[in-house]
Enzyme design. Structure first.
Site, PDB file in Angstrom:
ATOM      1  N   LYS A  53       0.839  -1.200   0.000  1.00 55.97           N
ATOM      2  CA  LYS A  53       0.000   0.000   0.000  1.00 55.97           C
ATOM      3  C   LYS A  53       0.880   1.258   0.000  1.00 55.97           C
ATOM      4  CE  LYS A  53      -3.746  -2.566   2.057  1.00 55.97           C
ATOM      5  NZ  LYS A  53      -4.427  -3.059   3.258  1.00 55.97           N
ATOM      6  N   GLN A  97      -4.936  -2.206   9.445  1.00 54.17           N
ATOM      7  CA  GLN A  97      -4.682  -3.493   8.806  1.00 54.17           C
ATOM      8  C   GLN A  97      -5.228  -4.625   9.679  1.00 54.17           C
ATOM      9  OE1 GLN A  97      -3.298  -3.992   5.635  1.00 54.17           O
ATOM     10  NE2 GLN A  97      -3.960  -6.095   6.005  1.00 54.17           N
ATOM     11  N   ASP A 120     -11.267   2.093   3.752  1.00 54.46           N
ATOM     12  CA  ASP A 120     -11.501   0.655   3.567  1.00 54.46           C
ATOM     13  C   ASP A 120     -13.002   0.377   3.436  1.00 54.46           C
ATOM     14  OD1 ASP A 120      -9.391  -1.076   3.241  1.00 54.46           O
ATOM     15  OD2 ASP A 120      -8.962  -1.278   5.384  1.00 54.46           O
TER      16      ASP A 120
END
Ligand code: NAD
Length: 292
Positions: A53, A97, A120
């Site tokens: 990322k 994460q 997200d």
């Protein structure tokens, strides 16, 4: 003939488009978009995902930062970092994460993320907006699947789409999105308690597999000319490889691919589009913030 839904090539094209937009924004005097990530502990796969990322952020001209926190951090401390990022004007979007260590309540952490920075798309507010068809951050993997289908002009209207898997981050949003007006599919969602799975999957014009089991879907489960999207990604120990492993998906591609009209390869299918979707969501957050 089997066509490839080439996620790698498409991701490079979309990254170029994002980079051009970022260049135009900064040339016009706007600040640089900034994506942050929180990484708890030292799980190898999570570290790789976060590193990818960061690399992709740099490629499109974003700023990126990673908050690396100890495995044994307590929930209250993690919530403080989230609160800091929620209020940091220099950060447009951030991700936590997953998975988090067992002692932390994952849903509580997700719920604490500001919906405006939830790139997200995992917070209840964004999931709710998505289900209602309102402007939302769409979870990265299902968004990537949609992009792959749309950019390859796959016909979806009135088709039967079968989704295997009902996770909050892949199967459930993917099934919802495919049923909405953009795609107009008739959707069946299958899961671990589904009976006669092969009977159902054989009816699929479009089969989306997000089950988390290596090479689970075999040729007898797929109808001729189906469009097949394999979300799965697994490292299989393999002493013949320098890395010590090879990658495979949730589909046994050696026997299934030749039956299909379109397939996503593993690797190089859904994976690259997942990261690109996160970049798109970050740019969306940035533009919304400044009404651009
Ligand atoms: P998950 O484990 O959270 O969910 C798996 C789902 O499969 C569950 O809903 C379960 O009901 C269903 N299932 C399990 N066994 C079944 C069976 N025998 N029959 C029918 N359904 C069954 O997994 P996830 O997070 O949705 O991920 C799925 C896969 O996709 C994993 O391999 C994961 O690594 C991969 N993944 C890839 C990306 C990417 O960017 N390529 C992103 C996210 C996940």
């Amino acid at each position: 003939m089997t066509n490839i839904l080439d996620g790698k090539a498409l991701s490079l094209q979309i990254k170029d488009e994002i980079a051009n937009e970022v260049r135009a924004l900064t040339a016009a005097g706007h600040r640089t978009p900034h994506l942050a990530a929180i990484l708890v502990g030292d799980d190898g796969a999570s570290q790789t995902y976060v590193a990818n990322k960061e690399k992709s952020s740099a490629e499109v001209g974003f700023l990126s930062s990673v908050y690396r926190l100890a495995e044994n951090i307590d929930e209250a401390e993690l919530l403080k970092v989230i609160d800091f990022l929620n209020h940091d004007d220099e950060v447009d979007g951030f991700i936590v994460q997953l998975p988090l260590p067992k002692h932390i309540d994952e849903q509580k952490i997700i719920n604490a993320i500001s919906p405006d920075k939830d790139v997200d798309g995992f917070t209840p507010i964004n999931i709710g907006r998505m289900v209602l068809g309102q402007e939302a951050f769409i979870p990265a993997t299902p968004k990537g699947i949609c992009t792959l289908l749309q950019r390859n002009n796959i016909e979806t209207e009135g088709k039967h789409c079968v989704v295997i898997g009902r996770s909050n981050i892949v199967g459930t949003p993917a099934a919802n999105l495919m049923s909405r007006k953009t795609f107009n599919c008739t959707v069946t969602m299958c899961h671990s308690r589904t009976r006669n799975l092969p009977e159902i999957t054989r009816q699929a014009d479009i089969l989306i597999v997000a089950i988390g089991k290596p090479e689970f879907v075999t040729a007898d489960m797929v109808k001729d000319d189906a469009v097949l999207v394999d979300v799965g990604i697994h490292r299989i120990p393999d002493s013949s490889k320098k890395s010590g492993y090879h990658l495979c998906g949730d589909v046994k591609h050696s026997e299934v691919d030749s039956k299909c009209s379109w397939v996503t390869p593993v690797p190089g299918g859904v994976g690259p589009l997942t990261i690109v979707s996160l970049l798109q969501n970050t740019l969306q957050a940035y533009k919304k913030k400044y009404n651009l």
